[in-house]
Write a protein that holds these residues in place. Structure first.
Motif, PDB file in Angstrom:
ATOM      1  N   TYR A 242       2.911  -0.551  -2.648  1.00  0.00           N
ATOM      2  CA  TYR A 242       2.209  -1.082  -1.480  1.00  0.00           C
ATOM      3  C   TYR A 242       3.232  -1.546  -0.456  1.00  0.00           C
ATOM      4  O   TYR A 242       3.929  -2.520  -0.689  1.00  0.00           O
ATOM      5  CB  TYR A 242       1.281  -2.242  -1.854  1.00  0.00           C
ATOM      6  CG  TYR A 242       0.304  -2.619  -0.764  1.00  0.00           C
ATOM      7  CD1 TYR A 242       0.489  -3.760   0.018  1.00  0.00           C
ATOM      8  CD2 TYR A 242      -0.797  -1.807  -0.479  1.00  0.00           C
ATOM      9  CE1 TYR A 242      -0.394  -4.091   1.038  1.00  0.00           C
ATOM     10  CE2 TYR A 242      -1.686  -2.128   0.528  1.00  0.00           C
ATOM     11  CZ  TYR A 242      -1.484  -3.273   1.278  1.00  0.00           C
ATOM     12  OH  TYR A 242      -2.362  -3.590   2.289  1.00  0.00           O
ATOM     13  N   PHE A 260      -5.126   4.844  -2.136  1.00  0.00           N
ATOM     14  CA  PHE A 260      -4.939   3.646  -1.316  1.00  0.00           C
ATOM     15  C   PHE A 260      -6.304   2.974  -1.180  1.00  0.00           C
ATOM     16  O   PHE A 260      -7.305   3.645  -0.868  1.00  0.00           O
ATOM     17  CB  PHE A 260      -4.411   4.028   0.070  1.00  0.00           C
ATOM     18  CG  PHE A 260      -4.324   2.862   1.035  1.00  0.00           C
ATOM     19  CD1 PHE A 260      -5.445   2.433   1.750  1.00  0.00           C
ATOM     20  CD2 PHE A 260      -3.132   2.179   1.200  1.00  0.00           C
ATOM     21  CE1 PHE A 260      -5.370   1.344   2.617  1.00  0.00           C
ATOM     22  CE2 PHE A 260      -3.045   1.098   2.079  1.00  0.00           C
ATOM     23  CZ  PHE A 260      -4.170   0.686   2.783  1.00  0.00           C
ATOM     24  N   TYR A 262      -8.242  -0.362   0.571  1.00  0.00           N
ATOM     25  CA  TYR A 262      -8.377  -1.626   1.267  1.00  0.00           C
ATOM     26  C   TYR A 262      -9.858  -1.997   1.178  1.00  0.00           C
ATOM     27  O   TYR A 262     -10.671  -1.533   1.980  1.00  0.00           O
ATOM     28  CB  TYR A 262      -7.912  -1.575   2.721  1.00  0.00           C
ATOM     29  CG  TYR A 262      -7.494  -2.966   3.174  1.00  0.00           C
ATOM     30  CD1 TYR A 262      -8.442  -3.983   3.329  1.00  0.00           C
ATOM     31  CD2 TYR A 262      -6.168  -3.290   3.364  1.00  0.00           C
ATOM     32  CE1 TYR A 262      -8.072  -5.272   3.652  1.00  0.00           C
ATOM     33  CE2 TYR A 262      -5.777  -4.583   3.706  1.00  0.00           C
ATOM     34  CZ  TYR A 262      -6.746  -5.578   3.829  1.00  0.00           C
ATOM     35  OH  TYR A 262      -6.364  -6.875   4.152  1.00  0.00           O
TER      36      TYR A 262
HETATM   37  P1  P6P Z   1      -2.592  -6.577   4.433  1.00  0.00           P
HETATM   38  C1  P6P Z   1      -0.787  -3.355   9.079  1.00  0.00           C
HETATM   39  O1  P6P Z   1      -1.047  -4.622   9.701  1.00  0.00           O
HETATM   40  C2  P6P Z   1      -2.126  -2.796   8.626  1.00  0.00           C
HETATM   41  O2  P6P Z   1      -2.978  -2.637   9.704  1.00  0.00           O
HETATM   42  C3  P6P Z   1      -1.922  -1.486   7.885  1.00  0.00           C
HETATM   43  O3  P6P Z   1      -0.864  -0.744   8.377  1.00  0.00           O
HETATM   44  C4  P6P Z   1      -1.681  -1.944   6.456  1.00  0.00           C
HETATM   45  O4  P6P Z   1      -2.061  -0.989   5.495  1.00  0.00           O
HETATM   46  C5  P6P Z   1      -2.568  -3.190   6.351  1.00  0.00           C
HETATM   47  O5  P6P Z   1      -2.715  -3.698   7.684  1.00  0.00           O
HETATM   48  C6  P6P Z   1      -1.944  -4.262   5.497  1.00  0.00           C
HETATM   49  O6  P6P Z   1      -2.866  -5.342   5.446  1.00  0.00           O
HETATM   50  O7  P6P Z   1      -3.848  -7.423   4.552  1.00  0.00           O
HETATM   51  O8  P6P Z   1      -2.456  -5.987   3.053  1.00  0.00           O
HETATM   52  O9  P6P Z   1      -1.335  -7.237   4.914  1.00  0.00           O
END
Ligand code: P6P
Length: 333
Positions: A242, A260, A262
Motif C-alpha cells: 500500500y 486494491f 478502498y
Molecule cells: P488514505 C491520495 O490522497 C489518494 O487520493 C489516492 O491516491 C490514494 O490511494 C488514497 O487517497 C489514500 O488514502 O486514506 O489511505 O490515505
C-alpha cells in the motif's frame, strides 16, 4: 531490438485498425501525452524547483493543495484547452466544470485528476495523472454543460493515466486493449513498452489502508482477517502493498496481479476515491486488461453519476481477488 513506436504512432495505428476511432481521438490523446510531458518536466525536478510545500489553498475536497497540483492542473487545462478539441472539462481540483476558450468545434469532454497522490511529492513517492474522455451529448459544443461530464463510465471512449515514478509511464485504452509507453527523456517521446497489458486473474498482493481498520465495516474486517490466514491452497496469506498513491498501487497490481480496496469507512461512508476522475478511468483500463472493478456490489462503469465530485468505494484489480473481496462485502462469506 523492439520497434520504437511512439504513443502518437500507436494511436494512429489503432485508428487504422478500428475505423470507429476518429482522427479527433488521436489528437486528443496526443494532447494529453503532450501535457503529461510538461507535468513530468516539473515533477522530476520537484526537489530543485521552488514548487514544493503547500500552496496554501485547499481544493474542493478540503485537502491542502501543493503547488505541483496547481501547476499540473493549469498545464493540463491550458495545454489541452488551447486546441479547442474538448468542449468541456472537469478537474478534481476545480469545483465547477471548465469551458475551454474556442470550444465551438469540440466533440469531447475531458475529466481528469491532474496529480493524484500529491501528498507523496515531497518524499519522492510516485504520483500520477488520471484522465477519462467522453463524447459530449450536446449537439452544440458551445452549450456543453455538466450533463456532458456526468456520464456512466461505460460511455468512455478513452481513458488512461501517467505514473511519474522511477520512470514515467503513460497507459491508455480506447476500448481495444491496454497499452503502456515509457518516456525516453533523450528524445522526449513516450515509446511503446507494454503492449496489450493483460492483468493476472489472481495475484498475491492486496492494497488497503490497514490503519483505517477501526473505521471499517465488520464485513471488511472479516475479509482482511481471511486474506491474512495461512492457506496455501487458496494462495493465502496475500502480501500487503500500500503506497498511498492510487496510480502507483493500481499500476503495480495491473502488471503483477492483486486487488486494491478502498471500502466505505466511518470517515468516508461512500468511499474516499472519486468516481469520475479515478474510479471510471481505472475501471475502464482494468476491465480492458481482463480485470474487475466494482464498488463492492455494482460494476463501477454502470454507476449513474449525479455529482461531479461524487465518491465511491473501489474494489479493483485481478478478477478472482476482487470477487473474493466482494463476497465478504456482500456478506456471502
Ligand atoms: P488514505 C491520495 O490522497 C489518494 O487520493 C489516492 O491516491 C490514494 O490511494 C488514497 O487517497 C489514500 O488514502 O486514506 O489511505 O490515505
Amino acid at each position: 531490438m523492439s520497434k520504437l513506436i511512439t504513443i502518437e504512432r500507436h494511436i494512429l495505428e489503432q485508428q487504422k485498425n478500428f475505423p470507429e476511432a476518429t482522427g479527433e481521438l488521436t489528437d486528443l490523446l496526443s494532447d494529453v501525452a503532450f501535457a503529461a510531458k510538461l507535468v513530468r518536466r516539473e515533477v522530476v525536478r520537484a526537489g530543485l524547483v521552488d514548487i514544493l510545500g503547500f500552496a496554501g489553498s485547499t481544493n474542493v475536497q478540503g485537502e491542502e493543495v501543493k503547488k505541483l497540483d496547481l501547476f499540473a492542473n493549469d498545464k493540463i487545462i491550458n495545454a489541452i484547452g488551447q486546441h479547442g478539441r474538448f468542449a468541456i472539462m472537469g478537474s478534481e481540483e476545480n469545483e465547477e466544470i471548465i469551458t475551454p476558450p474556442n470550444n465551438e468545434n469540440g466533440s469531447y469532454a475531458l475529466l481528469f485528476d491532474p496529480l493524484d497522490g500529491s501528498s507523496n511529492i515531497d518524499v519522492n513517492v510516485s504520483v500520477g495523472t488520471i484522465f477519462s474522455i467522453y463524447k459530449i451529448k450536446n449537439s452544440d459544443p458551445r452549450k456543453a454543460d455538466i450533463s456532458d461530464c456526468l456520464q456512466k463510465g461505460s460511455e468512455q471512449v478513452a481513458a488512461g493515466y501517467v505514473i511519474y515514478g522511477s520512470s514515467v509511464v503513460m497507459v491508455y485504452t480506447t476500448g481495444h486493449g491496454v497499452h503502456g509507453f515509457t518516456y525516453d527523456p533523450t528524445i522526449g517521446e513516450f515509446l511503446l513498452s507494454h503492449e496489450n497489458i493483460v492483468t493476472p486473474k489472481h495475484g498475491k498482493y492486496y492494497s488497503i489502508n490497514e490503519g483505517s481498520y477501526a473505521q471499517f465495516n465488520d464485513t471488511t474486517k472479516k475479509y482482511l482477517d481471511y486474506i491474512k490466514e495461512e492457506d496455501s491452497a487458496t494462495g493465502r496469506p496475500y502480501s500487503t502493498r500500500y503506497i498511498g498513491s492510487l496510480v502507483a498501487d493500481f499500476h503495480r497490481n495491473l502488471l503483477t496481479g492483486g486487488v486494491f480496496v478502498y471500502p466505505p469507512t466511518t470517515k468516508h461512508p461512500n468511499g474516499k476515491l472519486r468516481l469520475m476522475y479515478e474510479g471510471n478511468p481505472l475501471a475502464y483500463i482494468c476491465e480492458q486488461a481482463g480485470g474487475r472493478a466494482t464498488d463492492g456490489r455494482r460494476r463501477i462503469l454502470d454507476i449513474d453519476p449525479s455529482e461531479l465530485h461524487q465518491r465511491t468505494p473501489l474494489y479493483i484489480g485481478s478478477e478472482d481477488d476482487v470477487r473474493v473481496a466482494e463476497e465478504f462485502e456482500q456478506g456471502i462469506r
